[in-house]
Scaffold this active site. Structure first.
Site, PDB file in Angstrom:
ATOM      1  N   ALA A   1       0.916  -1.146  -0.100  1.00  8.01           N
ATOM      2  CA  ALA A   1       0.015   0.248   0.138  1.00  8.01           C
ATOM      3  C   ALA A   1       0.873   1.348  -0.010  1.00  8.01           C
ATOM      4  O   ALA A   1       1.937   1.452   0.629  1.00  8.01           O
ATOM      5  CB  ALA A   1      -0.842   0.043   1.221  1.00  8.01           C
TER       6      ALA A   1
ATOM      7  N   ARG B   1     -12.566   6.356  -9.000  1.00  2.00           N
ATOM      8  CA  ARG B   1     -11.654   5.505  -9.950  1.00  2.00           C
ATOM      9  C   ARG B   1     -12.057   4.922 -11.255  1.00  2.00           C
ATOM     10  O   ARG B   1     -11.532   4.837 -12.095  1.00  2.00           O
ATOM     11  CB  ARG B   1     -11.052   4.519  -9.148  1.00  2.00           C
TER      12      ARG B   1
ATOM     13  N   HIS C   1      -7.359  -4.008  -8.711  1.00  4.01           N
ATOM     14  CA  HIS C   1      -6.870  -3.282  -7.592  1.00  4.01           C
ATOM     15  C   HIS C   1      -7.433  -3.720  -6.385  1.00  4.01           C
ATOM     16  O   HIS C   1      -6.796  -4.191  -5.400  1.00  4.01           O
ATOM     17  CB  HIS C   1      -6.776  -1.802  -7.922  1.00  4.01           C
TER      18      HIS C   1
END
Ligand code: FAD
Length: 524
Positions: free
Chosen positions: A44, A272, A329
């Protein structure tokens, strides 16, 4: 026989937070299929979202989360988690020097897509996951045993209660671990796709184990494709965090034309799914897209991890451009749980990305997932610390000394990943999804009853096919577009018919376990 109070499968942020916060008198065992740091949590970059800025308030974080999730979220989950975010960050800040600070000792706050305020707490610039995981490992006490290279593959359920998990070592040795409370913290399933930011260990195993044990699985069609993975010679090489666009990075075509102008009011910082779909539109026509970083001062100091990934892959940052492509993702769906992590199977819990609390709705707001892992790990630890752990009377399963091994008749992993990218990827429709469903059906995974006879590699591929089925079936059901699920044949949101979860589960107790028996039911 190995028996523990709390048996945790997985070693990401959710698992480690739980293990670190359980009382010293609770026996804890963590089983992880690779090395402890081989998890998405370690990768991350951007950080953790919390409304701690002077202008900010949890109510703003709440609204941003709902907007990104396209109002498919569980409102109660969102409210509780965002309200507690500042305290969760504060606890870590007070114990360790994990987060980046300014010269006054205040936490530095970054901006990311679809956030209305600067609220991303980060560490080491863009090494948040690494530093957070190292901090949590440093907090583990003697009551925690950590076993690496142990692949969990089957939950043991007796009289409707989960009491243990079957595991395999790389040498093929099978061992059954028993426990009072079994916790799946196995992450999502990003490795199902060719283009992915995910660690190689993240293949949906825990979701399949829970599903096969009869637990409800929710919202599997909601897969987040991150807009910007580094793209070199037809392959993705890692993530270029959204924080880069937060600091002023702009998506452009080969000739420098910005692609997000006029697409969304937030332009490059739109949610996104909006950005990924736009990039995909160009990429599918054979065009290349770049992240223009010219306007970002001190890029290498602010983003040391991304700089390293770019340099390793021959990207000359002095040219101010990083080639990018969208890729898998994050999974918004997963094993259906409440906020503590209770699944629909007694004794079985799920936390972190493997679970679906409804926080993320149809699309995750950036940096809300480490937050969810920290929250769930803490809440479950509080609950278990108060629970009476009376050992269960367990009759150990007998494992034969000699097992005649079988080879699974499945496609290569890379072919499955490619088919998922093509048919169940960023843009879906009935024809593509039906094609995928039929392709997956040839492997007849529903006829597999005995898992002991397969190698770890085969078990992982079997699990990947089952997760692929779960995603494909759910994506076919949802005849609308929402968040991470975009269908070109149903391009609009349909609030009237679709503001509810898709739940999939096997009816346990039926004589046969068959995917024909999958029931998709809808809850309001
Ligand atoms: C490159 C990248 C960057 C990201 N950046 C951010 C960010 O900035 N902010 C944010 O909030 N989120 C970010 N995310 C998402 C976030 O990192 C994950 O959602 C989160 O870390 C998931 O944590 P977890 O505890 O659920 O599990 P994971 O960290 O995914 O770990 C899963 C663990 O389970 C183990 N496991 C899996 N199957 C088995 C099995 N069969 N047997 C035994 N062990 C098993 C794995 O080995 C691993 O240890 C990022 C993700 C990636 C990939």
């Amino acid at each position: 026989m190995t028996y523990d109070d709390v048996l945790i499968v997985g070693s990401g942020v959710a698992a480690l937070q739980l293990a670190a916060l359980l009382n010293d008198n609770v026996n804890v065992r963590i089983l992880t299929k690779s090395k402890v740091r081989n998890a998405n949590s370690y990768l991350a970059q951007g950080g953790i979202a919390a409304a701690i800025g002077k202008q900010d308030h949890p109510s703003k974080h709440f609204m941003d989360t709902l907007k990104a999730g396209r109002f498919h979220n569980n409102v109660e989950s969102v409210r509780k988690i965002v309200n507690e975010a500042p305290a969760l960050i504060g606890e870590i800040f007070s114990k360790g020097s994990v987060f980046d600070k300014d010269s006054n000792g205040e936490m530095l706050l970054g901006m990311e897509g679809a956030h209305s305020e600067k609220r991303i707490v980060h560490s080491g610039g863009d090494a948040t996951g690494k530093n957070l995981v190292e901090y949590l490992i440093s907090q583990l006490k003697e009551n925690v045993i950590l076993e690496e290279d142990v692949f969990a593959f089957e939950l043991i359920v007796k009289e409707s209660r989960c009491i243990g998990v079957k595991t395999k070592k790389p040498n093929g040795e099978i061992h059954v671990f028993y426990g009072n409370n079994i916790v799946l913290a196995t992450g999502g399933c990003g490795q199902l796709y060719t283009y992915t930011s995910n660690a190689e260990t993240v293949t949906g195993d825990g979701i399949v184990m829970a599903y096969l044990a009869g637990a409800e699985v929710a919202d599997m069609e909601f897969n987040q494709f991150h807009p910007t993975l580094l793209y070199i010679d037809g392959e993705t090489k890692g993530l270029v965090s959204e924080a880069v666009r937060g600091e002023g990075g702009i998506l452009v075509t080969e000739d420098g034309t910005p692609i997000m102008e006029g697409v969304h009011p937030l332009k490059d910082l739109a949610p996104r799914h909006v950005v990924s779909q736009k990039i995909y539109e160009y990429v599918s026509k054979g065009k290349r897209i770049y992240l223009d970083i010219d306007s970002i001062p001190n890029f290498t100091a602010r983003f040391p991890t991304i700089t390293e990934i770019c340099e390793e892959n021959g990207v000359d940052l002095s040219k101010g451009r990083i080639p990018v492509v969208p890729g898998s993702h994050f999974l918004m769906g997963g094993i259906k749980t409440d906020l503590i992590g209770c699944t629909t199977v007694d004794g079985l819990f799920a936390i972190g990305e493997a679970s679906c609390t409804g926080l993320h709705g149809a699309n995750r707001l950036a940096s809300n997932s480490l937050l969810e892992g920290l929250y769930q790990g803490k809440k479950l630890s509080e609950w278990l610390n108060q629970a009476r752990m009376k050992p269960l009377a367990v009759e150990p399963i007998k494992i034969p000394n000699e097992i005649s091994m079988k080879q699974a008749k499945l496609s290569e992993k890379s072919i499955l990943q490619h088919k998922m990218m093509e048919h169940v990827g960023i843009v879906r429709n009935k024809e593509l999804l039906e094609r995928q469903k039929n392709w997956l059906a040839q492997f007849k995974v529903n006829e597999i009853t005995e898992l002991d006879v397969y190698s770890i590699a085969d078990l992982e591929r079997i699990f990947m096919v089952i997760v692929a089925e779960l995603i494909t079936v759910s994506a076919l059901k949802r005849t609308e577009s929402r968040g991470g699920h975009y269908r070109s044949d149903f391009p609009k949101e349909d609030d009237r018919n679709w503001l509810h979860q898709t739940i999939t589960h096997i009816h346990k107790g039926d004589e046969e376990k068959s995917h024909e028996q999958i029931q998709t039911i809808f809850t309001a």
